[in-house]
Design an enzyme around this catalytic site. Structure first.
Site, PDB file in Angstrom:
ATOM      1  N   SER A 299       0.868  -1.183   0.000  1.00 40.23           N
ATOM      2  CA  SER A 299       0.000   0.000   0.000  1.00 40.23           C
ATOM      3  C   SER A 299       0.898   1.224   0.000  1.00 40.23           C
ATOM      4  O   SER A 299       2.065   1.140   0.423  1.00 40.23           O
ATOM      5  CB  SER A 299      -0.850  -0.005   1.277  1.00 40.23           C
TER       6      SER A 299
ATOM      7  N   TYR B 182      -2.660  -0.953  10.398  1.00 42.77           N
ATOM      8  CA  TYR B 182      -2.571  -1.179   8.948  1.00 42.77           C
ATOM      9  C   TYR B 182      -1.242  -0.649   8.391  1.00 42.77           C
ATOM     10  O   TYR B 182      -0.541  -1.350   7.644  1.00 42.77           O
ATOM     11  CB  TYR B 182      -3.756  -0.480   8.271  1.00 42.77           C
TER      12      TYR B 182
HETATM   13  C1  BGC Z   1      -6.184   1.527   2.063  1.00 45.80           C
HETATM   14  C2  BGC Z   1      -7.348   2.382   1.629  1.00 45.80           C
HETATM   15  C3  BGC Z   1      -6.898   3.813   1.376  1.00 45.80           C
HETATM   16  C4  BGC Z   1      -5.663   3.856   0.485  1.00 45.80           C
HETATM   17  C5  BGC Z   1      -5.099   5.250   0.309  1.00 45.80           C
HETATM   18  C6  BGC Z   1      -5.085   1.673   1.054  1.00 45.80           C
HETATM   19  O1  BGC Z   1      -4.005   0.847   1.364  1.00 45.80           O
HETATM   20  O2  BGC Z   1      -6.598   0.178   2.211  1.00 45.80           O
HETATM   21  O3  BGC Z   1      -8.360   2.356   2.617  1.00 45.80           O
HETATM   22  O4  BGC Z   1      -7.942   4.534   0.759  1.00 45.80           O
HETATM   23  O5  BGC Z   1      -4.670   3.017   1.007  1.00 45.80           O
HETATM   24  O6  BGC Z   1      -5.026   5.958   1.513  1.00 45.80           O
END
Ligand code: BGC
Length: 279
Positions: free
Chosen positions: A164, A177
């Site tokens: 991410s 996360y």
């Molecule tokens: C998340 C999303 C978020 C995006 C950008 C992703 O890794 O799961 O919820 O919108 O990152 O912030």
């Protein structure tokens, strides 16, 4: 201004991954689903892993088989070692081997830091990081056992970790996360270094804001969409197909010399858009 209509449709060269066997975790929705379909469209046979939602997984299987390749839905919780080994053993038995792992399964359990429970922290780490560790380990064992089959691919196997932008961008209210994705970055690079001598390529794709169920609240209302687009220099919210295309390319021999890289697919979200007019 946001249009997913500008995502090129159906541009994947049909034979790019012909004869390869791909395992995609969390493939019954969102990015995983689009990726599994993209790999099938590119000629790979695909195992569609899911943990809940068998019907959705079967629909993905049906769509993939319409391309004339094989597909099957396997249930497994990627954070459970015995379920992961059972899944990879079954894939080797039924499909012959594994050539491509897309370690995609992931979730969010958001909370402000002082309110975050140990359970919320642990669940996200278990699925997003430990899940990738377990799947990558089992895939790597199979890649090493089989070695390179030149008619199939120049490498013995490919692991693509779904990361991410938050492996790089700190994210208030989402420390579990962001920490899991920071961990994915270092796990990916370390595995890439360790496994490259066995002709195994490990890389990551780091999506930005992609329109999927995981971030519905960020794009559902016009106000939320406007806020979100402020963070995206390219001025469109991503489509799951954007990620699918990147994964197919990375998994293919077109990218045979790409080892240990994170490919950001984020419309420029990691370019510090706040500085476009200030600083
Ligand atoms: C998340 C999303 C978020 C995006 C950008 C992703 O890794 O799961 O919820 O919108 O990152 O912030």
């Amino acid at each position: 201004m946001d249009s997913t209509a500008s995502v090129p449709q159906g541009v994947i060269p049909v034979q790019l991954l012909k004869g390869q066997k791909a395992l995609v975790t969390g493939a019954n929705s969102g990015i995983g689903k689009a990726t599994a379909i993209g790999l099938g469209r590119a000629g790979a046979d695909v195992v569609v892993n899911y943990v809940a939602g068998r019907d959705a997984a079967e629909e993905v299987v049906e769509e993939i088989t319409s391309f004339g390749v094989r597909a099957a839905a396997y249930e497994a919780d990627v954070s459970q070692e015995d379920q992961v080994t059972a899944m990879t053993d079954r894939m080797v038995q039924e499909f012959g081997t594994i050539d491509i792992l897309v370690a995609n399964a992931g979730l969010q359990r958001d909370a402000r830091f002082t309110e975050m429970t140990l359970e919320q922290w642990q669940k996200v780490l278990d699925v997003n990081l430990t899940g990738q560790f377990l799947c990558a380990r089992e895939a790597a064992k199979e890649f090493r056992r089989r070695g390179v089959v030149p008619e199939v691919s120049s490498s013995a196997g490919k692991i693509i970790c779904m990361s991410s932008v938050h492996q790089l961008i700190p994210w208030s209210g989402h420390v579990n996360y962001a920490s899991s994705k920071g961990g994915v970055q270092m796990m990916m690079a370390t595995l890439a270094q360790e496994l490259a001598p066995y002709k195994i390529r490990v890389n990551a794709v780091a999506p930005g804001a992609i329109r999927t169920p995981i971030n519905r609240s960020a794009w559902e209302t016009p106000e939320a969409r406007e806020d979100l687009l402020r963070l995206i220099p390219y001025k469109r919210i991503g489509d799951p197909q954007d990620i699918s295309h990147a994964v197919v390319a990375l998994a293919s021999d077109l990218m045979d010399y790409v080892v240990g890289t994170t490919l950001y697919v984020d419309g420029g979200m990691t370019l510090f858009p706040g500085f476009a007019t200030g600083g």
